[in-house]
Design an enzyme around this catalytic site. Structure first.
Site, PDB file in Angstrom:
ATOM      1  N   GLY A  50      54.985  32.221  88.295  1.00  0.00           N
ATOM      2  CA  GLY A  50      54.528  31.966  89.655  1.00  0.00           C
ATOM      3  C   GLY A  50      53.876  33.173  90.309  1.00  0.00           C
ATOM      4  O   GLY A  50      53.510  33.121  91.472  1.00  0.00           O
ATOM      5  N   CYS A  51      53.746  34.257  89.567  1.00  0.00           N
ATOM      6  CA  CYS A  51      53.072  35.452  90.080  1.00  0.00           C
ATOM      7  C   CYS A  51      51.689  35.545  89.447  1.00  0.00           C
ATOM      8  O   CYS A  51      51.540  35.341  88.248  1.00  0.00           O
ATOM      9  CB  CYS A  51      53.865  36.710  89.724  1.00  0.00           C
ATOM     10  SG  CYS A  51      55.464  36.820  90.518  1.00  0.00           S
ATOM     11  N   GLU A  52      50.700  35.859  90.285  1.00  0.00           N
ATOM     12  CA  GLU A  52      49.347  36.045  89.765  1.00  0.00           C
ATOM     13  C   GLU A  52      49.279  37.276  88.863  1.00  0.00           C
ATOM     14  O   GLU A  52      48.660  37.264  87.828  1.00  0.00           O
ATOM     15  CB  GLU A  52      48.370  36.208  90.936  1.00  0.00           C
ATOM     16  CG  GLU A  52      47.232  35.244  90.890  1.00  0.00           C
ATOM     17  CD  GLU A  52      46.389  35.314  92.143  1.00  0.00           C
ATOM     18  OE1 GLU A  52      45.731  36.352  92.362  1.00  0.00           O
ATOM     19  OE2 GLU A  52      46.383  34.329  92.893  1.00  0.00           O
ATOM     20  N   SER A  53      49.940  38.340  89.301  1.00  0.00           N
ATOM     21  CA  SER A  53      50.026  39.559  88.498  1.00  0.00           C
ATOM     22  C   SER A  53      51.195  39.419  87.531  1.00  0.00           C
ATOM     23  O   SER A  53      52.037  38.547  87.682  1.00  0.00           O
ATOM     24  CB  SER A  53      50.280  40.774  89.399  1.00  0.00           C
ATOM     25  OG  SER A  53      49.275  40.885  90.369  1.00  0.00           O
TER      26      SER A  53
END
Length: 136
Positions: A50-53
């Protein structure tokens, strides 16, 4: 809920900044404070979904509280992780469950600068922490 000592330090530092540029610089400095993760800890099993990074989270229980460490490939995210970890330092499971992440970042003067994707990513980190605590 009282603030852990590290969170009080963060609150004092960030509220003393007159603007976003100074807070952004401070975030980068706080990111350098993160405890390093071993290469083996930066694994798919520890990656936060769920994290872009890329963000990795490791936690271990120490008596009644949990100790979390985190890493990211993005400098600004490392700073946000550092102030999140400062806020949850020493909290028990119930306190962690009640933590309002948006309120914490608003108190630091960072709320308006959090993009929806960063906010979602940080909420994913907090959710994973809560899941780890629940699993014991």
């Amino acid at each position: 809920m009282s603030l852990p000592e590290q969170a009080r330090e963060a609150l004092a530092a960030f509220t003393a900044c007159p603007g976003w540029e100074q807070r952004a610089r401070l975030l980068l400095q706080w990111g350098e404070r993160l405890e390093a993760l071993a290469d083996s800890e930066c694994s798919e099993a520890n990656r936060v979904q769920g994290c872009e990074s890329q963000v990795w989270l490791v936690g271990d229980k120490r008596e009644t509280t949990w100790h979390f460490r985190a890493a990211s490939d993005a400098r600004l995210i490392r700073g946000l992780l550092a102030v999140l970890l400062a806020r949850i330092a020493g909290l028990d499971g119930e306190e962690l469950a009640r933590l309002d992440l948006a309120e914490w970042f608003a108190q630091l003067g960072l709320g308006r600068q959090l993009s929806p994707s960063r906010s979602n990513g940080l909420n994913a980190v907090l959710l994973k922490m809560r899941q780890m605590v629940e699993a014991g």
